[in-house]
Design an enzyme around this catalytic site. Sequence first.
Site, PDB file in Angstrom:
ATOM      1  N   ILE A 138     -14.306  -2.373   4.432  1.00 31.27           N
ATOM      2  CA  ILE A 138     -15.546  -2.811   3.780  1.00 31.27           C
ATOM      3  C   ILE A 138     -15.633  -2.252   2.358  1.00 31.27           C
ATOM      4  CG2 ILE A 138     -16.709  -3.130   5.978  1.00 31.27           C
ATOM      5  CD1 ILE A 138     -18.153  -0.497   5.591  1.00 31.27           C
ATOM      6  N   GLY A 158     -14.521   4.989  11.130  1.00 34.48           N
ATOM      7  CA  GLY A 158     -13.436   4.039  10.954  1.00 34.48           C
ATOM      8  C   GLY A 158     -12.097   4.686  10.633  1.00 34.48           C
ATOM      9  N   ALA A 159     -12.065   5.574   9.669  1.00 31.68           N
ATOM     10  CA  ALA A 159     -10.798   6.098   9.165  1.00 31.68           C
ATOM     11  C   ALA A 159     -10.047   6.862  10.248  1.00 31.68           C
ATOM     12  CB  ALA A 159     -11.051   6.995   7.956  1.00 31.68           C
ATOM     13  N   LEU A 170      -7.055  11.963   4.421  1.00 33.93           N
ATOM     14  CA  LEU A 170      -5.895  11.077   4.558  1.00 33.93           C
ATOM     15  C   LEU A 170      -5.418  10.582   3.198  1.00 33.93           C
ATOM     16  CD1 LEU A 170      -7.192   9.031   7.612  1.00 33.93           C
ATOM     17  CD2 LEU A 170      -5.597  10.967   7.632  1.00 33.93           C
ATOM     18  N   THR A 183      -9.062   7.513  -2.088  1.00 31.60           N
ATOM     19  CA  THR A 183     -10.085   6.686  -1.432  1.00 31.60           C
ATOM     20  C   THR A 183     -11.194   7.563  -0.849  1.00 31.60           C
ATOM     21  OG1 THR A 183      -8.681   6.595   0.542  1.00 31.60           O
ATOM     22  CG2 THR A 183      -8.584   4.725  -0.983  1.00 31.60           C
ATOM     23  N   GLU A 194     -19.849   9.039   5.041  1.00 35.35           N
ATOM     24  CA  GLU A 194     -21.297   9.233   5.164  1.00 35.35           C
ATOM     25  C   GLU A 194     -21.701  10.669   4.881  1.00 35.35           C
ATOM     26  OE1 GLU A 194     -22.134   5.484   8.087  1.00 35.35           O
ATOM     27  OE2 GLU A 194     -22.195   7.440   9.023  1.00 35.35           O
TER      28      GLU A 194
END
Lengths: 316, 734
Positions: free
Chosen positions: B471, B514-515, B620, B624, B695
């Site tokens: 997203i 998600g990650a 990771l 990003t 978040e």
Amino acid sequence: MKSFTYEKVSSPAAAASAVVSNSNAKFIAGGTNLLDLMKLEIETPSHLIDVNGLGFDKIEPTSDGGLRIGALVRNTALAADARIRRDYGLLSRALLAGASGQLRNKATTAGNLLQRTRCPYFYDTNQPCNKRNPGSGCAAIGGVTRQHAVIGASDACIATHPSDMAIAMRALDATVQTARPDGSIRDIPIADLHRLPGDTPHIETTLTSGELITSVTLPKPVGGTHIYRKVRDRASYAFALVSVGAIVQRDGTGRVAVGGIAHKPWRVEAAEAEMPHGAKAVAAHLLEGASPTKENAFKLSLVERTLGAVLTEAKG
Amino acid sequence: MKFDTPATTNPIDQLKVIGHATSRIDGPLKTTGRATYAYEWHDRPASPAYGYIVGAAIAKGRIASMDLSRARSAPGIIAIVTAENAGKLGKGNYNTAKLLGGPDIDHYHQAVAVVVAETFEQARAAAQLVKVDYAAAKGSFDLSAGRDGAAKPPGRGDDQPDTTVGDFPGAFASSPVQLDATYTTPDQAHAMMEPHASMAAWEGDKLTLWTSNQMIAWTTGDVAKTLGLPKENVRLISPFIGGGFGGKLFLRADAVLAALGARAANRPVKVAMQRPLMFNNTTHRPATIQRIRIGAGRDGKITAIGHESWSGNLPEGRPETAVQQTRLLYAGENRMTALRLAMLDLPEGNAMRAPGEAPGMMALEIAMDEMAERLGLDPIEFRARNDTQVDPEHPNRPFSQRQLVECMRIGAERFGWNKRNAEPGKQRDGRWLIGMGVAAAFRNNLLMKSGARVRLDRGGTVTVETDMTDIGTGSYTIIAQTAAEMMGVPLEKVVVRLGDSSFPVSAGSGGQFGANNSTSGVYAACVKLREAVAQKLGFNSAEIAFTDGQVTAGNRSVPLGQAASDGELAAEDSIEYGDLAKTHQQSTFGAHFVELGVDVATAEIRVRRMLAVCAAGRILNPTTARSQVIGAMTMGVGAALMEELAVDKRSGFFVNHDLAGYEVPVHADIPHQDTIFLDETDPMSSPMKAKGIGELGLCGVAAALANAVYNATGIRVREYPITLDKLLHRMPDA
């Protein structure tokens, strides 16, 4: 958006004849406001007359030492003009405080003056709005009013005029030149162009049917320190909660016009006599008769405090 | 793969690709306009028609009558779908309100029709001709008025509305230093760039939806349920998503109406929700009223901490869980939390980035600042004194990792916290009053099952397929990094395909889960593929290395692609979790620092610099991850200073329903932002040893700003957003 017909005119006479033959026609130049309103069917012209080819795109000196700004001069060009920046800094600063670079590239001098309110109830076609649908009522009154007018409003409408440029024009005593369909031309002092809402908030200016702004004239420069101070919730790309446009002379006299508080650029010439006595005295006079809502009463002290900061800065 | 014991050394720990700052592999597609967002599949489906949504003009009541005659005769019109002619519709598991309203209306701008025409412009024009007469009913629209009548919502499993430990009332009453304060947060909108958009095409009773959705499996199921189709007849394709923030977790009206419109029109239909409808038609973060009570001894140790939160929602809606972090963040023997839910007839409240903690931390972290001041302690020292390494409600559960104090101390040093004058209103720079503020950052780490399929071709290219979504977060890139690390190939040899319901079900994008989960699913599939490769190539040693495109054991080295020389090798697996999240509390921690100026005359607030320090497991991809955090910090500035859906309490709708009225920060609002990631691995979280980050970057930011405003001015604002009108009457004379 309702279907409409479109024509591009290349002379004022052609514009006049086009507007006379279409009772529901509108002029379009930059279109930065009109097209948005058409998509929402707040504006529903059946015919658009594109006036971009009329050549009103120059800034020229007048015989009495002022400048005539063509109606089609884009906001970006106007703000960047060396003469404007040198002699009418207030105007340049007001322009650059408004909208975004992209919008200023398109928006014209006349269109900026004629842009319509950003009242959210005006934009929501489910809601009653006397400006959009005369006689339907005003949903803003008693609703969410933090942005709305605190002075000069009526029981029919509490919308504000959103232009920054117009505040500067008002303080600079600009004059608006127009052409009417019958070929007559006239000069309208900027003070008389915009109306208070009264019982007819849908009638926003004193322009008559088919009347076209051709230029805006600035009188001879008056010198002084030019400050445009726009107060808003974020640093850019927001309409003013309050804006103060001031020209302050070395002796403390000057002019002040205020945005964000009324249906038109707000200037009370008599209040300017108080300028040497400070912001409180000016604001008291300027805002006499104000009738804010609970949500926007802060604008009264904000005007005074902002003006105070402007006068301090001018002394700088 | 079952993950039920702490991770030991595994191929990810090589960190040849993982952990390296890596630009998005999908970046060129986006910067060249070739990324296929939902509305922008220009080659398919063939010759779509266009749908335009009509939203309800009232907040509550009924449609008395609808006149479609003028719209039906408008140019280009193909079909108009309303509840009356749509056929029987179910309601998805994740929707509170129906996505096509009528005759009953549940909220303002609830869709009541979709108008389908040959062109977008024709659909829009015809939609204006749909005449609807409503019988409005009285509704409840005011949370503060509904507060007293708010009820205790039902719990869900371990997730209960109320918790108590010890004797909170007694301990609070006898505390020598107390705080009892109430804070409010407003309704907020996701306001992402890309509106909800879908294109639908039917082949018989099989539906394909090109859409913009964070949770492919949830939404595929809800499409099927809503339209009464078998789930296998629904295909969702959502490879690129222009922002979601939780607003695209669920099936929304654009997808349902595209499907219904396409069925009625007998051809593909595309629908983008109009921006002015988004704010009332879709979900939002509900407003909260939060009462926080903290009691402490003079030694600065908390003895009692209580947090109650009231929020509102439509019937069957859930509360905003704003007390979540208070159950975990600080020590204290006597504790209570409570959630109460008022029935409101406003649009549906639901998840928005960091639901629970985002608004909860907005309140709690002002309260901590206030309490520190009452105790005469530096706010960092106060937090340090109340650090806990165990879940304070269940002391037998340690945190898997908790470096809150480290984040605060490192941040203090980097930010120059010691230059802050603890006495408010004393720092001046010209016309600006300067203040610094700090807040803890906290967000839970959630473990969700996640699957992937990995394919190897003879050229040594590894293709990953999972219904995971990107997203804007960087999923493509970290998944590619994971596969590259596992299979020992360079990033360029990895192809990642996401967001398709025909791929294995992943965790999806939400809750910053998600990650970690999606890459762990890819890890699991890669472990299987490695086994298949080894078997195929006849390696039977336990010590096989996958490096530089070669498979090596002992003296033997074979190109990876050789394993696929006689046909593609594929492996599929999921990561599934045991009870490590039960035995250990898994959370992410950080510290937010802010310096800002408040104009002494106008009370305008302008941020000067920001720093976030994060301890969130293995990072990771620092590039990003940083983007996630600075984006979240930006959202936090919005929450602190400007974002508020303004409720018309008479008519029951959010008035500022476009991007001119709902202000979010612009570039000029965002100054220098810095991020620091602590070197951390969390073996309890997953084989990746990573946790969520996106978040965490939001939780606490707004409070840090609020505390900085206090430090600058001496004015404590407890009602967000902190706009200048809330300061002006208490500002000193300019």
